[in-house]
Scaffold this motif. Structure first.
Motif, PDB file in Angstrom:
ATOM      1  N   VAL A 151     -22.337   1.107 -11.793  1.00  0.00           N
ATOM      2  CA  VAL A 151     -21.812   2.365 -11.227  1.00  0.00           C
ATOM      3  C   VAL A 151     -22.924   3.413 -11.151  1.00  0.00           C
ATOM      4  CG1 VAL A 151     -20.204   4.287 -11.612  1.00  0.00           C
ATOM      5  CG2 VAL A 151     -19.440   1.936 -11.943  1.00  0.00           C
ATOM      6  N   ILE A 194     -12.795  -7.571 -13.069  1.00  0.00           N
ATOM      7  CA  ILE A 194     -13.210  -7.185 -11.704  1.00  0.00           C
ATOM      8  C   ILE A 194     -14.738  -7.147 -11.594  1.00  0.00           C
ATOM      9  CG2 ILE A 194     -13.153  -5.325  -9.959  1.00  0.00           C
ATOM     10  CD1 ILE A 194     -10.404  -6.342 -10.200  1.00  0.00           C
ATOM     11  N   PRO A 200     -18.820  -9.943  -8.511  1.00  0.00           N
ATOM     12  CA  PRO A 200     -17.812  -8.937  -8.834  1.00  0.00           C
ATOM     13  C   PRO A 200     -16.874  -8.707  -7.647  1.00  0.00           C
ATOM     14  CG  PRO A 200     -19.965  -7.919  -8.484  1.00  0.00           C
ATOM     15  CD  PRO A 200     -20.192  -9.396  -8.512  1.00  0.00           C
ATOM     16  N   ALA A 201     -15.600  -8.443  -7.954  1.00  0.00           N
ATOM     17  CA  ALA A 201     -14.599  -8.270  -6.884  1.00  0.00           C
ATOM     18  C   ALA A 201     -14.579  -6.806  -6.436  1.00  0.00           C
ATOM     19  CB  ALA A 201     -13.234  -8.710  -7.387  1.00  0.00           C
ATOM     20  N   CYS A 202     -15.671  -6.372  -5.821  1.00  0.00           N
ATOM     21  CA  CYS A 202     -15.828  -4.959  -5.457  1.00  0.00           C
ATOM     22  C   CYS A 202     -14.716  -4.477  -4.521  1.00  0.00           C
ATOM     23  CB  CYS A 202     -17.185  -4.724  -4.816  1.00  0.00           C
ATOM     24  SG  CYS A 202     -18.539  -5.195  -5.893  1.00  0.00           S
ATOM     25  N   CYS A 205     -11.989  -3.049  -6.546  1.00  0.00           N
ATOM     26  CA  CYS A 205     -12.414  -2.205  -7.671  1.00  0.00           C
ATOM     27  C   CYS A 205     -12.037  -0.734  -7.464  1.00  0.00           C
ATOM     28  CB  CYS A 205     -13.928  -2.334  -7.849  1.00  0.00           C
ATOM     29  SG  CYS A 205     -14.544  -1.312  -9.179  1.00  0.00           S
ATOM     30  N   LEU A 207     -13.508   1.686  -8.608  1.00  0.00           N
ATOM     31  CA  LEU A 207     -14.709   2.526  -8.639  1.00  0.00           C
ATOM     32  C   LEU A 207     -15.604   2.309  -7.414  1.00  0.00           C
ATOM     33  CD1 LEU A 207     -15.648   2.117 -12.433  1.00  0.00           C
ATOM     34  CD2 LEU A 207     -14.091   3.754 -11.361  1.00  0.00           C
ATOM     35  N   ARG A 208     -15.087   1.582  -6.425  1.00  0.00           N
ATOM     36  CA  ARG A 208     -15.959   1.200  -5.300  1.00  0.00           C
ATOM     37  C   ARG A 208     -16.496   2.410  -4.527  1.00  0.00           C
ATOM     38  NH1 ARG A 208     -10.902  -0.376  -4.349  1.00  0.00           N
ATOM     39  NH2 ARG A 208      -9.804   0.624  -2.635  1.00  0.00           N
ATOM     40  N   GLN A 219     -25.053  -5.003  -6.418  1.00  0.00           N
ATOM     41  CA  GLN A 219     -24.067  -5.369  -7.456  1.00  0.00           C
ATOM     42  C   GLN A 219     -24.366  -6.720  -8.113  1.00  0.00           C
ATOM     43  OE1 GLN A 219     -23.540  -4.911  -4.302  1.00  0.00           O
ATOM     44  NE2 GLN A 219     -21.925  -6.181  -3.430  1.00  0.00           N
TER      45      GLN A 219
HETATM   46  S1  SF4 Z   1     -17.765  -1.641  -7.076  1.00  0.00           S
HETATM   47 FE1  SF4 Z   1     -19.314  -1.460  -8.657  1.00  0.00          FE
HETATM   48  S2  SF4 Z   1     -18.160  -1.244 -10.542  1.00  0.00           S
HETATM   49 FE2  SF4 Z   1     -16.757  -2.023  -9.008  1.00  0.00          FE
HETATM   50  S3  SF4 Z   1     -16.847  -4.260  -9.228  1.00  0.00           S
HETATM   51 FE3  SF4 Z   1     -18.341  -3.684  -7.660  1.00  0.00          FE
HETATM   52  S4  SF4 Z   1     -20.228  -3.481  -8.801  1.00  0.00           S
HETATM   53 FE4  SF4 Z   1     -18.590  -3.398 -10.301  1.00  0.00          FE
END
Ligand code: SF4
Length: 374
Positions: A151, A194, A200-202, A205, A207-208, A219
């Motif tokens: 992040v 996630i 990672p399942a962005c 997410c 926080l995307r 990522q």
């Molecule tokens: S958006 Fe960022 S925090 Fe979210 S899964 Fe992807 S890399 Fe991780």
């Protein structure tokens, strides 16, 4: 977007996501610090799915910290068998005794005191303080590290001391006031489900929109990994020493790797030594007896955190000498069926299973009769 603004969005989105997607785990149905402590210790280095049955069995037998204190360490180790990293079980037992004797059975409520208990590091202290006592204390484990590095696009290895320090400060800074309990658990869940190490399942997410790694398509490159040197390998010989239909097992000294566990006697092969010579020497040094090495029973490969072993198990015959606990804590002659009452390390468990399979259809006296040469 300014950093403070990003942090506010992070807090809001993560807490909203957690309300819907939180994992229903047994230790989340309680605020009992004892149960939360137990779960956190078990979760160190171990997957959630593996921990659940151990956690439930443990609490069933030791429902309070007093009950754990009253149990002999051997029983604790037996219940821990298969979970690995046995120093955790020994520390758990010691910490329980301190909580009962010095804190009247109540868990101390500050991270500094929690941190002083055996087996409780900074992360576990933060987890207990925030989850059980609602204190705004941060947590930083591998999952949280990964989320923060991504992040906030931290392009240094979290294993470097300076980066690690920076991450702890960040983990504290981002806590929404009065909400560390849920926020910390949300971070852990996000990292576990996630923001996983690989792929990672962005797209799912929360926080995307603020994730700097995603914005820069990094990522999969963060956190930066520190190269580990290859772990050394050792050949180890272990003896299933028979005498009058009983097998000799010994208990490791309480300190050090696998302390307090039972095992088949043996040890590490020295250069220029055959496995058989190694076994005879190790048994002599450990128990002051002489043995005759027979057939190889099985070979087990096992990896510990910092080294790997190939364990060669031989069936052996006791020859002479009176066993003494020279380089072990204790020893016993036991029947094959009694071995299940003792806690063995994982590599020895594999030997046990081969041994049980081999003699599944034979009684102990028959074993001796079919091995006159041993
Ligand atoms: S958006 Fe960022 S925090 Fe979210 S899964 Fe992807 S890399 Fe991780």
């Amino acid at each position: 977007m300014k950093r403070d603004e990003r942090i506010q969005i992070m807090q809001k989105n993560l807490l909203a996501w957690y309300r819907v997607h939180r994992r229903d785990l047994p230790w989340r149905r309680t605020r009992d610090p004892y149960a939360i402590w137990l779960s956190e210790i078990m979760l160190q280095q171990t997957q959630v799915a593996t921990v659940i049955p151990y956690y439930e069995r443990f609490l069933k037998e030791f429902s309070t910290v007093q009950a754990l204190t009253n149990s002999p360490l051997d029983r604790v180790l037996k219940l821990w068998q298969g979970l690995g990293y046995y120093s955790r079980a020994r520390n758990l037992h010691r910490a329980a005794q301190i909580v009962v004797s010095e804190y009247h059975g109540k868990f101390p409520q500050t991270t500094a005191v929690l941190n002083s208990l055996p087996g409780i590091g900074r992360y576990t202290a933060g987890a207990i303080a925030s989850i059980a006592f609602d204190l705004d204390e941060p947590v930083l484990d591998g999952n949280v590290e990964r989320v923060l590095c991504r992040v906030f696009r931290i392009k240094m290895s979290p294993k470097e001391t300076a980066t690690h320090k920076k991450l702890w400060t960040l983990a504290r800074t981002i806590i929404p006031t009065g909400k560390a309990c849920f926020f910390n658990q949300a971070l852990m869940d996000l990292g576990a489900t996630i923001c996983t190490p690989r792929r990672p399942a962005c797209e799912r997410c929360p926080l995307r929109d603020i994730c700097q790694a995603l914005k820069n398509n990094e990522q999969n490159d963060l956190p930066i990994k520190k190269r580990r040197p290859p772990s050394p390998h050792y050949d180890v010989a272990a003896g299933i020493i028979w005498k009058n239909n009983r097998i000799l097992i010994d208990q490791r000294k309480p300190q050090g790797l696998l302390g307090g566990l039972w095992e088949f006697p043996g040890g590490k092969r020295e250069p220029h030594e055959t496995l058989e010579e190694c076994l005879i020497r190790e048994v002599r040094e450990e128990l002051a007896i002489e043995i005759e090495v027979g057939e190889k029973l099985t070979v087990v490969k096992h990896a510990y955190t910092h080294f790997r072993i190939t364990l060669h198990a031989f069936e052996c015959r006791y020859r002479t000498g009176r066993p003494q606990a020279v380089q072990c804590a204790d020893f016993k002659w036991v029947k094959l069926a009694e071995l299940e009452n003792f806690a063995f390390p994982k590599a020895n468990e594999k030997i046990l299973s081969v041994l049980r399979q081999k003699y599944a259809t034979q009684s102990a006296p028959a074993i001796a009769a079919t091995h006159p040469e041993l």
